[in-house]
Design a protein around this motif. Structure first.
Motif, PDB file in Angstrom:
ATOM      1  N   LEU A 131       0.726  -1.166  -0.203  1.00  0.00           N
ATOM      2  CA  LEU A 131       0.468   0.197   0.500  1.00  0.00           C
ATOM      3  C   LEU A 131       1.201   1.144  -0.028  1.00  0.00           C
ATOM      4  CD1 LEU A 131      -2.437  -0.954   2.959  1.00  0.00           C
ATOM      5  CD2 LEU A 131      -2.952  -1.120   0.111  1.00  0.00           C
ATOM      6  N   HIS A 132       0.507   2.325  -0.766  1.00  0.00           N
ATOM      7  CA  HIS A 132       0.985   3.370  -0.626  1.00  0.00           C
ATOM      8  C   HIS A 132       0.062   4.252   0.140  1.00  0.00           C
ATOM      9  CE1 HIS A 132       3.988   2.046  -3.441  1.00  0.00           C
ATOM     10  NE2 HIS A 132       2.668   1.613  -4.201  1.00  0.00           N
ATOM     11  N   PHE A 133       0.955   5.022   1.286  1.00  0.00           N
ATOM     12  CA  PHE A 133       0.449   5.502   2.681  1.00  0.00           C
ATOM     13  C   PHE A 133       1.372   7.212   2.468  1.00  0.00           C
ATOM     14  CE2 PHE A 133       2.756   2.354   3.538  1.00  0.00           C
ATOM     15  CZ  PHE A 133       3.868   3.229   4.208  1.00  0.00           C
ATOM     16  N   PRO A 134       0.215   7.820   3.462  1.00  0.00           N
ATOM     17  CA  PRO A 134       1.402   8.828   3.689  1.00  0.00           C
ATOM     18  C   PRO A 134       2.353   8.671   5.501  1.00  0.00           C
ATOM     19  CG  PRO A 134      -0.945   9.393   4.393  1.00  0.00           C
ATOM     20  CD  PRO A 134      -0.844   8.316   3.807  1.00  0.00           C
ATOM     21  N   ARG A 135       2.867   9.229   5.537  1.00  0.00           N
ATOM     22  CA  ARG A 135       4.041   9.260   5.963  1.00  0.00           C
ATOM     23  C   ARG A 135       3.143   9.610   8.090  1.00  0.00           C
ATOM     24  NH1 ARG A 135       6.921   4.923   6.638  1.00  0.00           N
ATOM     25  NH2 ARG A 135       7.370   4.309   4.507  1.00  0.00           N
ATOM     26  N   PHE A 136       3.582  10.254   8.938  1.00  0.00           N
ATOM     27  CA  PHE A 136       2.961  10.454  10.086  1.00  0.00           C
ATOM     28  C   PHE A 136       3.898  10.767  10.870  1.00  0.00           C
ATOM     29  CE2 PHE A 136      -0.722   9.256   8.444  1.00  0.00           C
ATOM     30  CZ  PHE A 136      -1.933  10.512   9.381  1.00  0.00           C
ATOM     31  N   VAL A 137       4.689  11.785  10.860  1.00  0.00           N
ATOM     32  CA  VAL A 137       6.324  12.281  10.996  1.00  0.00           C
ATOM     33  C   VAL A 137       6.523  13.237  12.513  1.00  0.00           C
ATOM     34  CG1 VAL A 137       8.904  12.721  10.997  1.00  0.00           C
ATOM     35  CG2 VAL A 137       7.906  11.409   9.004  1.00  0.00           C
ATOM     36  N   THR A 138       7.056  12.687  13.517  1.00  0.00           N
ATOM     37  CA  THR A 138       7.331  13.982  14.145  1.00  0.00           C
ATOM     38  C   THR A 138       8.666  14.292  14.837  1.00  0.00           C
ATOM     39  OG1 THR A 138       5.928  13.129  15.945  1.00  0.00           O
ATOM     40  CG2 THR A 138       7.341  14.498  17.281  1.00  0.00           C
ATOM     41  N   SER A 139       9.104  15.853  15.113  1.00  0.00           N
ATOM     42  CA  SER A 139      10.094  16.398  15.249  1.00  0.00           C
ATOM     43  C   SER A 139       9.956  17.422  16.483  1.00  0.00           C
ATOM     44  CB  SER A 139      10.868  17.032  13.809  1.00  0.00           C
ATOM     45  OG  SER A 139       9.659  18.054  13.298  1.00  0.00           O
ATOM     46  N   THR A 140      11.132  17.750  16.442  1.00  0.00           N
ATOM     47  CA  THR A 140      11.157  18.644  17.540  1.00  0.00           C
ATOM     48  C   THR A 140      11.620  20.436  17.381  1.00  0.00           C
ATOM     49  OG1 THR A 140      11.364  16.986  19.173  1.00  0.00           O
ATOM     50  CG2 THR A 140      12.286  19.358  19.756  1.00  0.00           C
ATOM     51  N   TYR A 141      11.015  21.505  17.873  1.00  0.00           N
ATOM     52  CA  TYR A 141      12.005  22.556  16.858  1.00  0.00           C
ATOM     53  C   TYR A 141      12.938  22.939  17.190  1.00  0.00           C
ATOM     54  CZ  TYR A 141      12.301  27.756  16.586  1.00  0.00           C
ATOM     55  OH  TYR A 141      12.506  29.180  16.164  1.00  0.00           O
ATOM     56  N   ALA A 178       1.270  20.143   8.716  1.00  0.00           N
ATOM     57  CA  ALA A 178       1.228  20.151   9.716  1.00  0.00           C
ATOM     58  C   ALA A 178       0.871  20.435  11.124  1.00  0.00           C
ATOM     59  CB  ALA A 178       2.462  21.341  10.014  1.00  0.00           C
ATOM     60  N   VAL A 179       1.172  19.672  11.703  1.00  0.00           N
ATOM     61  CA  VAL A 179       0.948  20.022  13.642  1.00  0.00           C
ATOM     62  C   VAL A 179       2.056  20.685  14.273  1.00  0.00           C
ATOM     63  CG1 VAL A 179      -0.788  19.359  16.003  1.00  0.00           C
ATOM     64  CG2 VAL A 179      -0.932  18.069  13.317  1.00  0.00           C
ATOM     65  N   ILE A 180       1.601  22.208  15.118  1.00  0.00           N
ATOM     66  CA  ILE A 180       2.316  22.824  15.672  1.00  0.00           C
ATOM     67  C   ILE A 180       2.349  22.993  16.718  1.00  0.00           C
ATOM     68  CG2 ILE A 180       4.173  24.344  15.382  1.00  0.00           C
ATOM     69  CD1 ILE A 180       4.171  23.351  13.010  1.00  0.00           C
ATOM     70  N   LEU A 181       2.867  21.562  18.152  1.00  0.00           N
ATOM     71  CA  LEU A 181       2.288  22.225  19.395  1.00  0.00           C
ATOM     72  C   LEU A 181       3.280  22.731  20.277  1.00  0.00           C
ATOM     73  CD1 LEU A 181       1.908  18.225  19.761  1.00  0.00           C
ATOM     74  CD2 LEU A 181       0.441  20.279  19.421  1.00  0.00           C
ATOM     75  N   GLU A 182       2.498  23.726  21.084  1.00  0.00           N
ATOM     76  CA  GLU A 182       3.539  24.821  21.971  1.00  0.00           C
ATOM     77  C   GLU A 182       4.221  24.883  22.858  1.00  0.00           C
ATOM     78  OE1 GLU A 182       1.384  27.819  23.644  1.00  0.00           O
ATOM     79  OE2 GLU A 182      -0.020  27.470  22.710  1.00  0.00           O
ATOM     80  N   GLU A 183       4.851  24.452  23.216  1.00  0.00           N
ATOM     81  CA  GLU A 183       6.816  24.242  23.262  1.00  0.00           C
ATOM     82  C   GLU A 183       5.758  24.216  25.751  1.00  0.00           C
ATOM     83  OE1 GLU A 183      10.299  26.995  24.569  1.00  0.00           O
ATOM     84  OE2 GLU A 183       8.414  28.575  23.910  1.00  0.00           O
ATOM     85  N   HIS A 184       4.996  24.996  25.880  1.00  0.00           N
ATOM     86  CA  HIS A 184       4.778  25.226  27.550  1.00  0.00           C
ATOM     87  C   HIS A 184       3.295  24.363  27.309  1.00  0.00           C
ATOM     88  CE1 HIS A 184       8.081  27.760  28.486  1.00  0.00           C
ATOM     89  NE2 HIS A 184       7.392  27.975  28.049  1.00  0.00           N
ATOM     90  N   LEU A 185       2.664  23.642  26.456  1.00  0.00           N
ATOM     91  CA  LEU A 185       1.925  22.259  26.278  1.00  0.00           C
ATOM     92  C   LEU A 185       1.930  21.588  27.300  1.00  0.00           C
ATOM     93  CD1 LEU A 185      -0.758  22.536  25.095  1.00  0.00           C
ATOM     94  CD2 LEU A 185       0.523  21.140  23.346  1.00  0.00           C
ATOM     95  N   PRO A 186       1.173  21.642  28.279  1.00  0.00           N
ATOM     96  CA  PRO A 186       0.696  20.186  29.275  1.00  0.00           C
ATOM     97  C   PRO A 186       1.358  18.338  28.395  1.00  0.00           C
ATOM     98  CG  PRO A 186      -0.601  21.667  30.192  1.00  0.00           C
ATOM     99  CD  PRO A 186      -0.126  22.651  28.090  1.00  0.00           C
ATOM    100  N   GLN A 187       1.712  17.867  29.411  1.00  0.00           N
ATOM    101  CA  GLN A 187       2.413  17.046  28.661  1.00  0.00           C
ATOM    102  C   GLN A 187       0.822  15.911  28.604  1.00  0.00           C
ATOM    103  OE1 GLN A 187       5.049  15.609  27.234  1.00  0.00           O
ATOM    104  NE2 GLN A 187       3.960  13.682  26.757  1.00  0.00           N
ATOM    105  N   THR A 231       7.690  24.564  20.029  1.00  0.00           N
ATOM    106  CA  THR A 231       7.273  25.224  19.216  1.00  0.00           C
ATOM    107  C   THR A 231       7.571  26.538  20.101  1.00  0.00           C
ATOM    108  OG1 THR A 231       6.877  24.574  17.152  1.00  0.00           O
ATOM    109  CG2 THR A 231       7.058  26.211  17.247  1.00  0.00           C
ATOM    110  N   PRO A 232       7.981  27.276  20.257  1.00  0.00           N
ATOM    111  CA  PRO A 232       8.131  29.222  20.354  1.00  0.00           C
ATOM    112  C   PRO A 232       6.162  29.496  19.937  1.00  0.00           C
ATOM    113  CG  PRO A 232      10.067  28.812  20.378  1.00  0.00           C
ATOM    114  CD  PRO A 232       9.390  28.212  19.575  1.00  0.00           C
ATOM    115  N   LYS A 233       5.824  30.053  21.235  1.00  0.00           N
ATOM    116  CA  LYS A 233       4.012  30.472  20.655  1.00  0.00           C
ATOM    117  C   LYS A 233       3.953  31.522  20.018  1.00  0.00           C
ATOM    118  CE  LYS A 233      -0.190  32.160  22.043  1.00  0.00           C
ATOM    119  NZ  LYS A 233      -1.054  31.946  23.659  1.00  0.00           N
ATOM    120  N   GLY A 234       5.080  32.886  19.064  1.00  0.00           N
ATOM    121  CA  GLY A 234       4.936  33.608  18.510  1.00  0.00           C
ATOM    122  C   GLY A 234       5.561  33.265  17.082  1.00  0.00           C
TER     123      GLY A 234
END
Length: 168
Positions: free
Chosen positions: A107-117, A156-165, A136-139
């Motif tokens: 099957l060919h499919f999209p990938r879901f990848v995570t990285s850190t700012y 892309a899903v961008i998550l804030e640096e101070h988002l609770p775990q 990611t810094p909020k600004g």
């Protein structure tokens, strides 16, 4: 459906006795106890190989990576899509014939990848997947999202640096 403990084995054997056939096959969501994953962790479940000795072929889900074990007796279908960030490896649909093990159909499919700012990786294939960027810094959230889509990610899903775990 999801069950716990001995109910899994009892339900599988009950269905097998109620619907006899030449080859006894069972399809279950579960993994067998001790199944080793790609990340070298074992899956703890109440289901053991000896619980299903009565069946000629056992098809299982739960584990995201597909595999065939015991010369085609045990088949883990895997998740047909990489729907979790961090999933890796090939994905298949399975073609079941009247004899022999099932054949994988890639099957060919999209990938879901995570990285850190501040890292915004380039996708392996153009327009092939989705990126999640942590810490990611909020600004800069809009800038990082734009950089990700400019690099070739579908979104892309961008998550804030101070988002609770718990939120992550």
């Amino acid at each position: 459906p999801y069950m716990e403990g001995d109910a899994v084995t009892a339900a599988a054997q009950d269905r097998g006795l109620r619907y006899p056939c030449d080859e006894r096959r069972v399809f279950l969501h579960y993994a067998l106890d001790g199944k080793i994953l790609d990340n070298e962790y074992a899956v703890p479940t109440a289901l053991h190989r000896s619980d299903l000795d009565w069946f000629d072929r056992i098809t299982l889900g739960h584990v995201h990576s597909p595999s065939i074990e015991e010369r085609g007796t045990i088949i883990y279908t895997g998740a047909p899509l990489h729907h979790d960030f961090g999933d890796s490896g090939d994905r298949y649909a399975w073609l079941y014939g009247p004899t022999g093990p099932p054949q994988p159909l890639p099957l060919h499919f999209p990938r879901f990848v995570t990285s850190t700012y501040p890292r915004v990786p380039v996708p392996a294939d153009a327009k092939s997947g989705f990126l999640r960027v942590l810490s990611t810094p909020k600004g800069l959230m809009g800038d990082v999202r734009k950089a990700a889509t400019d690099a070739g990610w579908l979104d892309a899903v961008i998550l804030e640096e101070h988002l609770p775990q718990e939120a992550v």
